[in-house]
Motif scaffolding. Structure first.
Motif, PDB file in Angstrom:
ATOM      1  N   ASN A   1      74.514  56.453  15.994  1.00 32.04           N
ATOM      2  CA  ASN A   1      73.438  57.051  16.791  1.00 32.04           C
ATOM      3  C   ASN A   1      72.403  57.737  15.910  1.00 32.04           C
ATOM      4  OD1 ASN A   1      71.966  57.920  18.957  1.00 32.04           O
ATOM      5  ND2 ASN A   1      73.346  59.591  19.499  1.00 32.04           N
ATOM      6  N   SER A   2      72.871  58.513  14.933  1.00 27.64           N
ATOM      7  CA  SER A   2      71.929  59.244  14.080  1.00 27.64           C
ATOM      8  C   SER A   2      71.087  58.282  13.251  1.00 27.64           C
ATOM      9  CB  SER A   2      72.692  60.200  13.162  1.00 27.64           C
ATOM     10  OG  SER A   2      73.597  59.478  12.340  1.00 27.64           O
ATOM     11  N   GLY A   3      71.708  57.233  12.725  1.00 30.34           N
ATOM     12  CA  GLY A   3      70.945  56.261  11.948  1.00 30.34           C
ATOM     13  C   GLY A   3      69.925  55.511  12.792  1.00 30.34           C
ATOM     14  N   ALA A   4      70.317  55.183  14.038  1.00 26.76           N
ATOM     15  CA  ALA A   4      69.381  54.488  14.922  1.00 26.76           C
ATOM     16  C   ALA A   4      68.222  55.395  15.322  1.00 26.76           C
ATOM     17  CB  ALA A   4      70.117  54.001  16.169  1.00 26.76           C
ATOM     18  N   LYS A   5      68.499  56.690  15.473  1.00 28.40           N
ATOM     19  CA  LYS A   5      67.427  57.625  15.832  1.00 28.40           C
ATOM     20  C   LYS A   5      66.413  57.750  14.695  1.00 28.40           C
ATOM     21  CE  LYS A   5      68.628  61.223  18.157  1.00 28.40           C
ATOM     22  NZ  LYS A   5      69.182  62.533  18.550  1.00 28.40           N
ATOM     23  N   ILE A   6      66.894  57.833  13.468  1.00 26.46           N
ATOM     24  CA  ILE A   6      65.973  57.908  12.329  1.00 26.46           C
ATOM     25  C   ILE A   6      65.142  56.629  12.224  1.00 26.46           C
ATOM     26  CG2 ILE A   6      65.872  58.061   9.810  1.00 26.46           C
ATOM     27  CD1 ILE A   6      68.403  59.797   9.949  1.00 26.46           C
ATOM     28  N   LEU A   7      65.794  55.496  12.436  1.00 25.56           N
ATOM     29  CA  LEU A   7      65.076  54.227  12.370  1.00 25.56           C
ATOM     30  C   LEU A   7      64.012  54.139  13.462  1.00 25.56           C
ATOM     31  CD1 LEU A   7      64.902  51.491  10.940  1.00 25.56           C
ATOM     32  CD2 LEU A   7      66.614  50.634  12.570  1.00 25.56           C
ATOM     33  N   GLU A   8      64.336  54.648  14.671  1.00 24.74           N
ATOM     34  CA  GLU A   8      63.365  54.631  15.769  1.00 24.74           C
ATOM     35  C   GLU A   8      62.167  55.504  15.446  1.00 24.74           C
ATOM     36  OE1 GLU A   8      63.344  55.402  20.606  1.00 24.74           O
ATOM     37  OE2 GLU A   8      64.985  56.134  19.339  1.00 24.74           O
ATOM     38  N   ARG A   9      62.387  56.658  14.834  1.00 26.66           N
ATOM     39  CA  ARG A   9      61.264  57.527  14.457  1.00 26.66           C
ATOM     40  C   ARG A   9      60.366  56.858  13.408  1.00 26.66           C
ATOM     41  NH1 ARG A   9      63.759  63.675  13.879  1.00 26.66           N
ATOM     42  NH2 ARG A   9      64.287  63.961  16.081  1.00 26.66           N
ATOM     43  N   MET A  10      60.977  56.180  12.476  1.00 29.45           N
ATOM     44  CA  MET A  10      60.185  55.497  11.451  1.00 29.45           C
ATOM     45  C   MET A  10      59.307  54.410  12.072  1.00 29.45           C
ATOM     46  SD  MET A  10      63.103  55.205   8.487  1.00 29.45           S
ATOM     47  CE  MET A  10      62.067  54.208   7.431  1.00 29.45           C
ATOM     48  N   VAL A  11      59.860  53.672  13.018  1.00 28.68           N
ATOM     49  CA  VAL A  11      59.086  52.610  13.668  1.00 28.68           C
ATOM     50  C   VAL A  11      57.927  53.204  14.458  1.00 28.68           C
ATOM     51  CG1 VAL A  11      59.193  50.781  15.402  1.00 28.68           C
ATOM     52  CG2 VAL A  11      61.014  51.000  13.708  1.00 28.68           C
ATOM     53  N   ASN A  12      58.168  54.286  15.203  1.00 34.33           N
ATOM     54  CA  ASN A  12      57.112  54.916  16.002  1.00 34.33           C
ATOM     55  C   ASN A  12      56.023  55.503  15.123  1.00 34.33           C
ATOM     56  OD1 ASN A  12      57.873  54.617  18.853  1.00 34.33           O
ATOM     57  ND2 ASN A  12      59.678  55.825  18.294  1.00 34.33           N
ATOM     58  N   GLN A  13      56.398  56.094  13.999  1.00 36.81           N
ATOM     59  CA  GLN A  13      55.381  56.656  13.110  1.00 36.81           C
ATOM     60  C   GLN A  13      54.535  55.563  12.462  1.00 36.81           C
ATOM     61  OE1 GLN A  13      57.220  59.296  10.311  1.00 36.81           O
ATOM     62  NE2 GLN A  13      57.878  60.759  11.877  1.00 36.81           N
ATOM     63  N   ASN A  14      55.147  54.412  12.214  1.00 39.93           N
ATOM     64  CA  ASN A  14      54.356  53.299  11.669  1.00 39.93           C
ATOM     65  C   ASN A  14      53.396  52.741  12.719  1.00 39.93           C
ATOM     66  OD1 ASN A  14      55.580  53.439   9.148  1.00 39.93           O
ATOM     67  ND2 ASN A  14      57.237  52.050   9.744  1.00 39.93           N
ATOM     68  N   LEU A  15      53.863  52.720  13.982  1.00 33.63           N
ATOM     69  CA  LEU A  15      52.997  52.186  15.031  1.00 33.63           C
ATOM     70  C   LEU A  15      51.860  53.138  15.373  1.00 33.63           C
ATOM     71  CD1 LEU A  15      55.665  50.637  17.450  1.00 33.63           C
ATOM     72  CD2 LEU A  15      54.146  49.417  15.879  1.00 33.63           C
ATOM     73  N   SER A  16      52.142  54.443  15.331  1.00 36.51           N
ATOM     74  CA  SER A  16      51.133  55.448  15.694  1.00 36.51           C
ATOM     75  C   SER A  16      50.641  56.206  14.476  1.00 36.51           C
ATOM     76  CB  SER A  16      51.712  56.421  16.722  1.00 36.51           C
ATOM     77  OG  SER A  16      52.862  57.062  16.196  1.00 36.51           O
ATOM     78  N   ASN A  17      50.414  55.492  13.394  1.00 37.12           N
ATOM     79  CA  ASN A  17      49.951  56.132  12.165  1.00 37.12           C
ATOM     80  C   ASN A  17      48.539  56.684  12.335  1.00 37.12           C
ATOM     81  OD1 ASN A  17      49.868  57.004   9.529  1.00 37.12           O
ATOM     82  ND2 ASN A  17      49.286  54.994   8.699  1.00 37.12           N
ATOM     83  N   ASP A  18      47.681  55.953  13.062  1.00 35.26           N
ATOM     84  CA  ASP A  18      46.309  56.421  13.270  1.00 35.26           C
ATOM     85  C   ASP A  18      46.283  57.679  14.120  1.00 35.26           C
ATOM     86  OD1 ASP A  18      45.501  54.228  11.826  1.00 35.26           O
ATOM     87  OD2 ASP A  18      45.147  52.974  13.616  1.00 35.26           O
TER      88      ASP A  18
END
Length: 578
Positions: A277-294
């Motif tokens: 769960n913790s690893g998936a949560k970190i991975l989800e945050r990384m994906v969202n930050q890449n998508l909403s970088n602007d």
């Protein structure tokens, strides 16, 4: 005249001079000389001091008769006068020298060391033989012919005794010698050798008998009737029904065991999911930050150049949109930022419509992951207010529409609150409009306050596993305070409150009729001051964190007023109205 000391006394009558025996040239012996000298000194002392009184040394002190009769008492004790009294030893625990209170008082005056010989041993026989032999030097000390005769007799008796001893020793050796020419056995240790022998007794045969009393007997007789036969059949039917129920209970227990096993399997599967769960949560945050970088870049550095040409107006740029698909029909009723984790905030969801009350939800969002909530808690009633503790940021106080208050712990697993009020613990009878954490009490217990439509301002203390309530105020519709809930007067609705930032006991209370009351924890029987602030319900009231005399209020009448509580003039007490 007595003979002088240097002259010898006259010889005794009848004494004849005899020549000394051969080998006795050193007569008289030293013992005889000492006896003669002691006798001469005693005769001389008797002759010189007889009849003259006691002898007085020349240096003796002269005492009077009273001094001679005086009794002098001397106390005797077991203390050694020569023992040292200032002995010190080093104390390793305290790293210093300390005197010893107990000093050894025993003094040894005489010590005699001795040795023991085992009886009937060879050393004992040799010592006995040496004691029985005559002393040639002692017997040759006599100066007369009788000494020679005694010496010869003693030597003869000693020889006879020696021969007897030798015969005894030879007899012992012959008796101790092995018969038939066998080899001699090992000699036992004569000092600590002992022979032991033991013989056990056979246990005596025991016979035990007991006699019991015969069971009591009685004669019984009855007649078989139709109703007795019917009762017997009914008892049998009841026994059969009980047996069937027991079988059903056992079957239900088996089914329950099967369901428990299924639950355990489900829990094991969830445990496997929690591992990643913790690893998936970190991975989800990384994906969202890449998508909403602007969007994240605009959040830090956005500036609208057109604001220079529009002085009274500005521009708002929407960045994120937080939503949860299971809370579409619920209204957002409360918001609160976390003081420690500045990217985390809590959202309370419920409904203000009295006819559409149902379940609520407590949701926590993070700016690092706007696509899905961090924590989700479902509630039985709608959430109207909440507050996050500044010191313990994982504790959240929540007020509900049904009058309950609860405390959630984000560190604990599960969706149930760790503390929740009930009717037994003094819950509110109306909706709770505001909750606010307070400082720790005198016992270092966490506590918070709440205000409700029932007119009560309550302090809640977290003690072990329950909430302990204390009523601070009970407001009535006529503008007074009441100490008892059963006084028959209708309460006024409280809508908002706020405690002073510097004075702990001072706080403000806003009501539904538009009034603001300045109150104190120490005076619960009356208000300190009442302000007729608004024409409709007061929605919020806040103290100024920078100016301790100023507070602000807003109402449903679309007005905002800033007040100075030190001004007593009714017309000029509010500073600004908008």
């Amino acid at each position: 005249m007595p003979a002088p000391a240097n002259q010898s006394a006259p010889a005794k009558k009848g004494a004849t001079d005899k020549k000394p025996a051969a080998g006795n040239a050193a007569k008289p012996t030293s013992r005889k000389k000492d006896e003669e000298e002691g006798a001469d000194a005693a005769n001389a002392l008797d002759d010189g001091t007889q009849g003259k009184g006691p002898f007085k040394p020349p240096d003796q002190q002269d005492l009077t008769e009273a001094e001679l009769k005086e009794e002098i008492t001397r106390m005797l004790n077991a203390n050694n006068p020569h023992a040292a009294e200032n002995i010190v030893r080093y104390n390793f625990k305290e790293h210093t020298y300390k005197p010893i209170s107990v000093v050894e008082q025993m003094v040894v005056h005489f010590v005699l060391e001795n040795s023991l010989e085992y009886h009937d041993s060879s050393e004992d026989e040799n010592s006995n033989a040496e004691e029985d032999q005559p002393d040639a030097d002692a017997t040759g000390a006599d100066d007369d012919d009788d000494a020679d005769e005694e010496e010869t007799e003693a030597s003869a008796t000693a020889a006879e005794e020696g021969e007897a001893k030798e015969e005894k020793v030879q007899a012992k050796k012959e008796s101790a010698a092995p018969k038939g020419g066998k080899k001699e056995g090992k000699v036992t240790n004569q000092f600590n050798f002992c022979e032991r022998a033991s013989q056990t007794f056979n246990n005596a045969v025991r016979e035990r008998e007991c006699q019991t009393e015969p069971p009591p007997r009685c004669n019984f007789s009855s007649t078989a009737n139709q109703w007795k036969i019917y009762d017997a059949y009914i008892e049998e039917v009841q026994k059969q029904e009980k047996n069937k129920e027991k079988q059903k209970v056992s079957q239900s227990n088996k089914d329950r065991d099967k369901s428990v096993k299924k639950v355990l399997l489900m829990e094991s599967q969830t445990n496997d999911i929690n591992k990643v769960n913790s690893g998936a949560k970190i991975l989800e945050r990384m994906v969202n930050q890449n998508l909403s970088n602007d969007i994240a870049h605009d959040f830090k550095y956005f500036e609208d150049a057109s604001d220079e040409f529009r002085d009274p107006q500005g521009t708002l740029l929407p960045l994120w949109k937080f939503h949860y698909h299971r809370a579409r029909r619920l209204s957002v009723t409360a918001l609160c930022w976390n003081k420690k984790y500045q990217d985390l905030y809590a959202t309370g969801m419920g409904s203000y419509d009295f006819n559409k009350q149902g379940q609520g939800m407590l949701v926590f969002y993070s700016l690092k992951n706007p696509s899905f909530p961090e924590y989700i808690y479902r509630t039985a009633s709608g959430v109207l207010c909440l507050d996050i503790n500044e010191q313990f940021s994982y504790l959240v106080a929540v007020g509900f529409y049904d009058g309950c208050v609860a405390v959630y712990n984000l560190k604990k697993e599960g969706t149930e609150p760790v503390y929740k009020s009930s009717v037994r613990t003094g819950k509110h009878t109306g909706p709770v409009w505001q909750v606010r954490w307070q400082k720790l009490d005198m016992d270092n217990n966490l506590n918070f306050c709440s205000i409700s439509s029932d007119g009560r301002v309550v302090s809640w203390t977290l003690v072990k596993n329950e909430l302990v309530f204390t009523d601070i105020l009970r407001m009535k519709l006529n503008g007074t305070l009441s100490d008892s809930p059963d006084d028959g007067e209708e309460p006024t609705c409280g809508t908002a409150f706020d405690f002073h930032k510097q004075i702990d006991y001072l706080f403000l209370v806003g009501t539904e009729d538009g009034k603001i009351h300045k109150c104190s924890k120490t005076y619960s029987s009356q208000f300190l001051e009442t302000y007729n602030a608004h024409t409709m319900a007061v929605d919020a009231v806040k103290w100024n964190p920078f100016h301790p005399q100023v507070f602000i209020s807003c109402s449903s009448d679309c007005t905002i007023k800033i007040w100075d509580h030190t001004i007593n003039d009714v017309k000029t007490r509010w500073l600004l109205e908008h």
